[in-house]
Scaffold this active site. Structure first.
Site, PDB file in Angstrom:
ATOM      1  CB  SER A 147     -36.287  13.815  -5.431  1.00  0.00           C
ATOM      2  OG  SER A 147     -37.199  13.756  -6.500  1.00  0.00           O
ATOM      3  CB  THR A 177     -35.117  11.831  -0.976  1.00  0.00           C
ATOM      4  OG1 THR A 177     -34.475  11.293  -2.143  1.00  0.00           O
ATOM      5  CG2 THR A 177     -36.495  12.360  -1.366  1.00  0.00           C
ATOM      6  CB  ALA A 200     -30.166   3.470  -5.352  1.00  0.00           C
ATOM      7  CE  LYS A 201     -31.131  11.016  -3.998  1.00  0.00           C
ATOM      8  NZ  LYS A 201     -32.306  11.915  -3.967  1.00  0.00           N
ATOM      9  NE  ARG A 202     -34.060   1.274  -3.601  1.00  0.00           N
ATOM     10  CZ  ARG A 202     -34.338   1.858  -4.754  1.00  0.00           C
ATOM     11  NH1 ARG A 202     -34.554   3.155  -4.790  1.00  0.00           N
ATOM     12  NH2 ARG A 202     -34.398   1.155  -5.878  1.00  0.00           N
TER      13      ARG A 202
END
Length: 275
Positions: free
Chosen positions: A13, A15, A250-252
């Site tokens: 995705s 994002t 993780a991206k976050r």
């Protein structure tokens, strides 16, 4: 399944930028396909119109190519295919398997619903609304989601559900533990579960390689496959890469992007060796 017919895919995705965890997942699918003389597909899952951005899509294409992982055929961009997903929603709705839900996330949380694999299990508040009440709410412009009536869906599905997991044999499915899952929202015309299952069938994916965090979601995907008469792929859920503290990349959480490693002078061979 003939070895030469294997089709895998990498479906990120957009994002954020890809990190080592994504590289590991892409490599797993690419190796499985290439080792069998099959096809490796690249799909962009950009149905979240509030978080996905075109610049991240371009970065994904650039990073995968930089890693040397070639793909077959055109890249499928999910946001260009909402009409196809709506057709599937219409088919399920015509069979009485969907219903509009007007509850907010806050209302569901306040109801004290038990936890399922993806959060609070919906208590079915709107499932019992009559047609007239539903139509009246919709006529006022009230926002709503479309939920799968789980009990009706399981009754319509043929027999017990299971799936083939590489190295583990057949695993039994229990979709009921998810409750009445959302298949569409006002801000997202079709959910991840519906889009990914539709596209795997449409693209002829025969081996789904993805992270073990999505193992539970396979129960929902097998149910949708059974309801729609779509072929059943095999699955291979790989481990998740973690940081030195043991947290999943993780991206976050600020996982270091591949482009930062590239800027630091690492070669594609060195990055793939890291995963």
């Amino acid at each position: 399944m003939a070895a030469t017919g294997i089709v895998t895919r990498f479906a990120p995705s957009p994002t954020g930028y890809l990190h080592l965890g994504h590289a590991y997942s892409a490599l797993a699918g690419w190796r499985a396909a290439r080792a069998a003389g099959g096809r490796f597909l690249l799909r962009i899952e950009d149905i979240d119109r509030t978080r996905c951005r075109p610049e991240f899509t371009e970065a994904i294409l650039e990073d995968v190519a930089w890693l040397g992982l070639d793909w077959d055929g055109p890249v499928r961009i999910q946001s260009r295919h909402f009409a196809e997903y709506c057709t599937t929603l219409g088919a399920l709705e015509a069979r009485g398997l969907l219903y509009p839900c007007f509850c907010t996330r806050a209302e569901i949380a306040a109801a004290g619903a038990p936890q399922g694999p993806e959060g609070p299990v919906y208590p079915g508040t709107c499932r019992h609304l009559g047609d007239a009440a539903r139509a009246a709410r919709i006529a006022t412009g009230a926002p709503y989601a479309l939920r799968l009536d789980m009990a009706a869906a399981l009754a319509a599905a043929p027999g017990p559900l299971s799936f083939a997991e590489q190295g583990r044999g057949r695993l039994a499915c229990d979709p009921a533990r998810f409750g009445d899952v959302v298949l569409a929202r006002k801000d997202t015309p079709a959910s991840y579960h519906l889009c990914v299952t539709h596209d795997d069938a449409f693209q002829g994916v025969s081996l789904v390689t993805r992270g073990e965090d999505l193992l539970a979601a396979t129960d929902i995907h097998r149910l949708l496959q059974a309801l729609m008469g779509w072929p059943e792929p095999a699955y291979a859920h790989h481990r998740l890469l973690t940081d030195p503290a043991g947290r999943r990349l993780a991206k976050r959480d600020g996982a270091r992007p591949l482009r930062a490693l590239r800027a630091a002078g690492l070669s594609p061979k060195e990055v793939l060796a890291m995963v």
